[in-house]
Design an enzyme around this catalytic site. Structure first.
Site, mmCIF file in Angstrom:
data_model
loop_
_atom_site.group_PDB
_atom_site.id
_atom_site.type_symbol
_atom_site.label_atom_id
_atom_site.label_comp_id
_atom_site.label_asym_id
_atom_site.label_seq_id
_atom_site.Cartn_x
_atom_site.Cartn_y
_atom_site.Cartn_z
ATOM 1 N N LYS A 141 -14.648 16.323 26.449
ATOM 2 C CA LYS A 141 -15.522 14.810 26.844
ATOM 3 C C LYS A 141 -16.522 14.082 26.809
ATOM 4 O O LYS A 141 -17.356 15.149 25.374
ATOM 5 C CB LYS A 141 -14.598 14.302 28.668
ATOM 6 C CG LYS A 141 -13.395 14.908 28.724
ATOM 7 C CD LYS A 141 -12.823 14.609 29.917
ATOM 8 C CE LYS A 141 -10.728 15.019 29.313
ATOM 9 N NZ LYS A 141 -10.035 14.174 30.682
ATOM 10 N N SER A 186 -4.600 18.376 33.550
ATOM 11 C CA SER A 186 -4.893 19.200 34.625
ATOM 12 C C SER A 186 -4.481 20.814 34.560
ATOM 13 O O SER A 186 -4.204 21.003 35.607
ATOM 14 C CB SER A 186 -4.616 18.391 35.817
ATOM 15 O OG SER A 186 -4.764 17.440 36.370
ATOM 16 N N GLU A 218 0.718 13.789 27.996
ATOM 17 C CA GLU A 218 -0.736 13.465 28.017
ATOM 18 C C GLU A 218 -0.203 12.419 30.113
ATOM 19 O O GLU A 218 -0.444 11.594 29.934
ATOM 20 C CB GLU A 218 -1.786 13.582 28.123
ATOM 21 C CG GLU A 218 -2.304 14.444 27.771
ATOM 22 C CD GLU A 218 -4.167 14.270 27.454
ATOM 23 O OE1 GLU A 218 -4.602 15.308 27.992
ATOM 24 O OE2 GLU A 218 -4.580 12.839 26.851
ATOM 25 N N GLY A 256 -7.070 14.594 35.123
ATOM 26 C CA GLY A 256 -8.131 15.018 35.727
ATOM 27 C C GLY A 256 -8.020 14.641 37.146
ATOM 28 O O GLY A 256 -8.917 14.259 38.204
ATOM 29 N N GLY A 285 -10.692 19.179 32.149
ATOM 30 C CA GLY A 285 -11.211 19.639 33.044
ATOM 31 C C GLY A 285 -12.351 21.044 33.135
ATOM 32 O O GLY A 285 -12.871 21.705 32.838
ATOM 33 N N ASN A 329 -10.970 20.107 25.562
ATOM 34 C CA ASN A 329 -11.712 18.578 24.759
ATOM 35 C C ASN A 329 -12.292 18.342 26.205
ATOM 36 O O ASN A 329 -12.358 18.157 27.322
ATOM 37 C CB ASN A 329 -10.625 17.643 25.660
ATOM 38 C CG ASN A 329 -11.078 16.488 25.421
ATOM 39 O OD1 ASN A 329 -11.916 15.457 25.166
ATOM 40 N ND2 ASN A 329 -10.402 14.889 25.626
HETATM 41 P P1 PGA Z 1 -7.845 17.043 31.925
HETATM 42 O O1 PGA Z 1 -7.928 16.576 30.803
HETATM 43 O O2 PGA Z 1 -7.189 19.418 31.760
HETATM 44 O O3 PGA Z 1 -8.913 17.675 32.890
HETATM 45 O O4 PGA Z 1 -6.878 16.878 33.524
HETATM 46 C C1 PGA Z 1 -7.095 16.373 29.919
HETATM 47 C C2 PGA Z 1 -7.496 15.310 28.961
HETATM 48 O O5 PGA Z 1 -7.785 14.558 28.935
HETATM 49 O O6 PGA Z 1 -7.379 15.825 28.019
#
Ligand code: PGA
Length: 225
Positions: free
Chosen positions: A10, A189, A153, A159, A210, A8
């Site tokens: 984003k 994360s 999640e 994040g 990330g 993802n």
């Molecule tokens: P992250 O994001 O791995 O940066 O925590 C996961 C997500 O938002 O799906």
């Protein structure tokens, strides 16, 4: 069993040159597992790939909805999956009622929805997840329900680098499976050091934010899953 590993992105990366470079570096990250790439909308018509995923969609297939992207249009582009109800959208005011409408529209258009659920810091995970599932899946017929992939999640782990232990996440996974016996992914994360722990805890795959922007790191996650 094939795992589903989702990148993802984003609203990243900053330039289309960087996006193309990243795409080329991760699309063949694993032969064994299913690597789903979820770039910003603007790249969905540029990248040719079997497992493309959108980060959101509207609940109407067409009409006077300035700025919205309809599920049917995504399907026309060859997109296969769509994330619905990500916490970064819920925080912008997306309610469970809206998520429910989006899920129904995505299913109608033939997309495979990835429904994100999870509790905020100091909330009761089971209570929140139960409530979200009830409202988000309301009125969806059995035949369609089966097509939905759930992503657990914990919002406080997204994040932030704050890990939810695989044991704790595994308990919520079990709870979700009792409500809806579909594929359940973990996100929050995730990096290459801990990715495997969640899979060992029974998750069917990972939603990676990330760490998916670092081609080397993401390839490691997808390859070792
Ligand atoms: P992250 O994001 O791995 O940066 O925590 C996961 C997500 O938002 O799906």
């Amino acid at each position: 069993m094939k795992k589903i590993i989702i990148a993802n992105w984003k609203s990243n990366p900053k330039t289309s040159a960087q996006a193309k470079k990243l795409f080329n570096a991760v699309k063949s990250a694993s032969r064994r597992n299913k690597v789903v790439i979820c770039p910003p909308f603007s790249y969905l018509s540029v990248f040719k790939y079997k497992f493309l995923c959108a980060q959101d969609c509207h609940w109407k297939q067409s009409g006077a909805y300035t700025g919205e992207v309809s599920p049917k249009r995504l399907k026309d582009l060859g997109v296969k999956y769509v994330i619905i109800g990500h916490s970064e959208r819920r925080v912008l005011g997306e309610t469970d009622e809206i998520i429910n409408k989006k899920l129904k529209a995505a299913l109608k258009a033939g997309l495979k929805p990835i429904l994100c659920i999870g509790e905020k810091k100091s909330q009761d995970a089971k209570k929140i997840v139960n409530n979200q599932l009830k409202k988000d899946l309301k009125g969806i017929i059995k035949k369609d329900l089966k097509k939905i992939i759930v992503a657990y999640e914990p919002v406080w782990a997204i994040g932030t680098g704050n890990f939810c232990s695989a044991v704790k996440a595994g308990k919520i996974r079990k709870f979700i499976k009792e409500k809806i016996n579909n594929k359940v992914l973990y996100g929050g994360s995730v990096n290459s050091k801990i990715a495997k722990d969640y899979l060992k805890a029974g998750f069917d795959g990972l939603l990676v934010g990330g760490a998916s922007l670092n081609a080397k790191e993401f390839r490691k996650i997808a390859k070792n899953a």
